[in-house]
Scaffold this active site. Structure first.
Site, PDB file in Angstrom:
ATOM      1  CD  GLU A 200      -4.969   5.866   3.100  1.00  0.00           C
ATOM      2  OE1 GLU A 200      -5.232   6.331   4.088  1.00  0.00           O
ATOM      3  OE2 GLU A 200      -4.290   6.625   2.267  1.00  0.00           O
TER       4      GLU A 200
ATOM      5  CE  LYS B 288     -12.282  10.200   7.063  1.00  0.00           C
ATOM      6  NZ  LYS B 288     -11.565  11.218   7.638  1.00  0.00           N
TER       7      LYS B 288
ATOM      8  CD  GLU C 213     -10.297  17.662   4.588  1.00  0.00           C
ATOM      9  OE1 GLU C 213     -10.460  16.810   3.714  1.00  0.00           O
ATOM     10  OE2 GLU C 213      -8.983  17.500   4.949  1.00  0.00           O
TER      11      GLU C 213
ATOM     12  NE  ARG D 129       2.600  -4.421  23.773  1.00  0.00           N
ATOM     13  CZ  ARG D 129       3.050  -5.007  24.825  1.00  0.00           C
ATOM     14  NH1 ARG D 129       2.164  -5.182  26.064  1.00  0.00           N
ATOM     15  NH2 ARG D 129       4.431  -5.120  25.161  1.00  0.00           N
TER      16      ARG D 129
ATOM     17  CE  LYS E 127      -5.697   7.255   6.750  1.00  0.00           C
ATOM     18  NZ  LYS E 127      -5.404   8.196   5.649  1.00  0.00           N
TER      19      LYS E 127
ATOM     20  NE  ARG F 187      -9.219   5.917   6.110  1.00  0.00           N
ATOM     21  CZ  ARG F 187      -9.042   5.603   7.262  1.00  0.00           C
ATOM     22  NH1 ARG F 187      -9.340   4.550   7.806  1.00  0.00           N
ATOM     23  NH2 ARG F 187      -9.166   6.739   8.081  1.00  0.00           N
TER      24      ARG F 187
ATOM     25  CG  HIS G  94      -5.852  20.374   6.916  1.00  0.00           C
ATOM     26  ND1 HIS G  94      -4.746  19.649   6.369  1.00  0.00           N
ATOM     27  CD2 HIS G  94      -6.786  19.439   6.998  1.00  0.00           C
ATOM     28  CE1 HIS G  94      -5.130  18.615   5.777  1.00  0.00           C
ATOM     29  NE2 HIS G  94      -6.544  18.472   6.097  1.00  0.00           N
TER      30      HIS G  94
ATOM     31  CG  HIS H 161      -5.222  15.627   1.912  1.00  0.00           C
ATOM     32  ND1 HIS H 161      -6.495  16.098   1.440  1.00  0.00           N
ATOM     33  CD2 HIS H 161      -5.497  15.921   3.422  1.00  0.00           C
ATOM     34  CE1 HIS H 161      -7.420  16.331   2.334  1.00  0.00           C
ATOM     35  NE2 HIS H 161      -6.834  16.332   3.814  1.00  0.00           N
TER      36      HIS H 161
ATOM     37  CG  ASN I 224      -3.993  11.596   0.753  1.00  0.00           C
ATOM     38  OD1 ASN I 224      -2.800  12.008   0.209  1.00  0.00           O
ATOM     39  ND2 ASN I 224      -4.031  11.525   2.144  1.00  0.00           N
TER      40      ASN I 224
ATOM     41  CG  HIS J  60      -0.695  16.373   3.920  1.00  0.00           C
ATOM     42  ND1 HIS J  60      -0.743  14.751   4.165  1.00  0.00           N
ATOM     43  CD2 HIS J  60      -1.714  16.955   4.577  1.00  0.00           C
ATOM     44  CE1 HIS J  60      -1.845  14.693   4.518  1.00  0.00           C
ATOM     45  NE2 HIS J  60      -2.438  15.706   5.298  1.00  0.00           N
TER      46      HIS J  60
END
Lengths: 350, 350
Positions: B218, B208, B175, B111, B133, B222, B245, B229, B226, B233
């Site tokens: 998000e 960022k 990026e 955890r 993330k 936020r 990427h 992406h 993306n 993606h």
């Protein structure tokens, strides 16, 4: 009848007839919903709820052995195949295995989707579904994978207890009793005087919420909830989950109460009183038990630090020792041995 | 030279010669440490760091294809076998694959254990390692499993860029450029005028952090990160990660800038200006590309709601549209088609 409690990001509803769907439907609004239940609960409540909410219903195998990475991956594969998006609410309907497993999936599926828990066992109502812990078991030990992820709501419908086997009622009682020992002597009094179950359930839930709100990420106080579980989890691991969680926690609580006495924190008469609280339980160590296996399994206890296992200890009924805010204490093997011997003598199969 | 930035629970150190270990050693204190790196980074920096910190070093395969459940389970199995407890710090040393994967493991192992990220690629420095993330890829799409889990610290040692292949520098630039397009026109200016890399890196990281701090989970703002992406993606998925990427994000950013223009938000001259920013990139759609595959892969976009894929859109260089706090907008297939056609014409292999 409906009582609403608030815990962090979670609304906890306790009442009767909550599964008829009115409140749930309102709560989900226009969100897409997927219900997940085990085979037993699906037949008892799942199919009907799926109809009411017009939601797909997925089934997982019953029992603690289903709480694995394999089930998790299979279930997530099904969700992906169904095209389930991040705008979905997952409803976990069932006992602690289901709420732990589905809670874990909700916390990692697309980095988190909305989660609603509907515990249908006493144990899940008073413990597993409250506080945001999710978990999977591993071959190395119980609950070794997991997250802390708060459901949006918990719906506790007491009607579901009517279908609960007696064995399962004892499972829940083991956690209620534990809560009494560490935090709220009134719960133990209520059990001694055989008061109504409903009041006890509410007391146990409120106590758990109070503890979790003070220490959501288990940096200190929340550790007291782990009383009885240092030995208990290890017993479950060596029994390969053929021992019920409640039985393991009951034996564990007794052993750790004995340890508290042995180390000089708990009076002998208090320990005798604690033993009486468990007189209705029929407890036995698993067949696969031996001392070495237990010690080996305890290596994976999450409270372990610097190579030594730490225990939550009590100094009276209703009070765990703070140990300067750490709420657990390293216990050396020679300190632990007398309590293990006592446990083996009382609950050993030989 | 060392700059310290603060982001939520994370200290971000940017400097040179941070990998010599003094600061890291101080930071870890007496905590047990395990370092995880891919095979390439292990040889470049891992072995030396393991020696300095006197820590065990585990290796994962190199490349995006390693970011799977299989690698995760194997690595966790190794940690369990080593008896690694909750009182351990995991150090992820490497590119975005390593920081995403090890971040995910740190978030679910018992955890959650303490996590330190040491990004060694430009892309990981400005993007993957900042903001908490974590992610795994699945056969259904990229980053579909993950958590938001903040590292205790991020150590960005600019010296490691000296060993970075040129292709990897472009990956990071994609990026940085994206950040310029959605949030900070000055970054694009700096790129146009070929300013020093160090300043740009710092600007991108600060941007960022500012965005993530305003919306850690998000719920709105936020999402602008993306940009590029949604298409990007999907391209990576259909290329089975044979497309880098950065290349995917570069093509995606251009396609989504075109979409912003097509839908009437972005001026034609701004789009022309954006195209110029990418003149150094050599971009090509993957061989496996076709329109249907792309649309199918976009079904798994995490911004999708009510069955429609949503896009982040810009109305000028340095500014993403807020759309009433949602920061993305549903785009119907017929609205999207002209931009896909444009993309296919510019970057198609035929």
């Amino acid at each position: 009848m409906k009582i609403t409690l608030h815990s962090l990001a979670t609304e906890v509803y306790v009442g009767r007839d909550l599964l008829n769907g009115t409140l749930l439907r309102e709560f989900c609004g226009e969100q897409k919903v997927v219900i997940i239940a085990d085979a037993v609960v699906r037949d008892l409540y799942g199919a009907k709820l799926a109809e009411i909410l017009e939601a797909p219903l997925l089934t997982i195998p019953s029992g603690e052995r289903a709480k694995t990475t394999e089930t998790q991956e299979q279930l997530m594969g099904e969700l992906f195949k169904m095209g389930i998006g991040k705008d979905t609410t997952l409803i976990a309907l069932g006992g602690g295995v289901t709420t732990d497993l589905v809670g874990f999936i909700a916390s990692i599926y697309m980095r988190g989707v909305v989660l609603i828990l509907i515990p249908t066992t006493l144990l899940a109502m008073v413990d597993a579904a409250i506080g945001g812990k999710t978990a999977l078991d591993t071959p190395f030990g119980k609950n070794l994978i997991g997250t802390i992820y708060h459901p949006k709501a918990v719906f506790i419908d007491l009607e579901t207890l009517n279908t609960l086997p007696q064995k399962e009622v004892f499972n829940g009682f083991a956690e209620i009793l534990k809560m009494g020992l560490i935090h709220d002597a009134a719960i133990c009094d209520a059990i001694s005087s055989e008061e109504e179950l409903f009041g006890m359930i509410l007391q146990a839930i409120k106590a758990k919420i109070a503890i979790v709100e003070q220490d959501p990420t288990e940096q200190g106080l929340r550790r007291i909830l782990n009383f009885g579980h240092t030995v208990g989890h290890a017993l479950e691991t060596i029994a390969d989950y053929q021992l019920a969680h409640g039985e393991a926690v009951a034996i564990g609580s007794l052993a750790e109460a004995h340890l508290s006495m042995q180390l000089g924190y708990l009076a002998e008469k208090d320990f005798a009183q604690i033993q009486k609280l468990y007189h209705n339980f029929s407890l036995q160590l698993p067949k696969a038990y031996n001392r070495d296996r237990l010690l080996q399994a305890m290596v994976y206890d999450k409270k372990r630090a610097k190579g030594v296992t730490r225990f939550v200890l009590i100094d009276r009924i209703g009070h765990a020792l703070p140990f300067a805010g750490v709420f657990c204490r390293p216990v050396a093997l020679n300190e632990l041995e007398p309590s293990l011997k006592w446990m083996e003598k009382c609950y050993g199969s030989v």
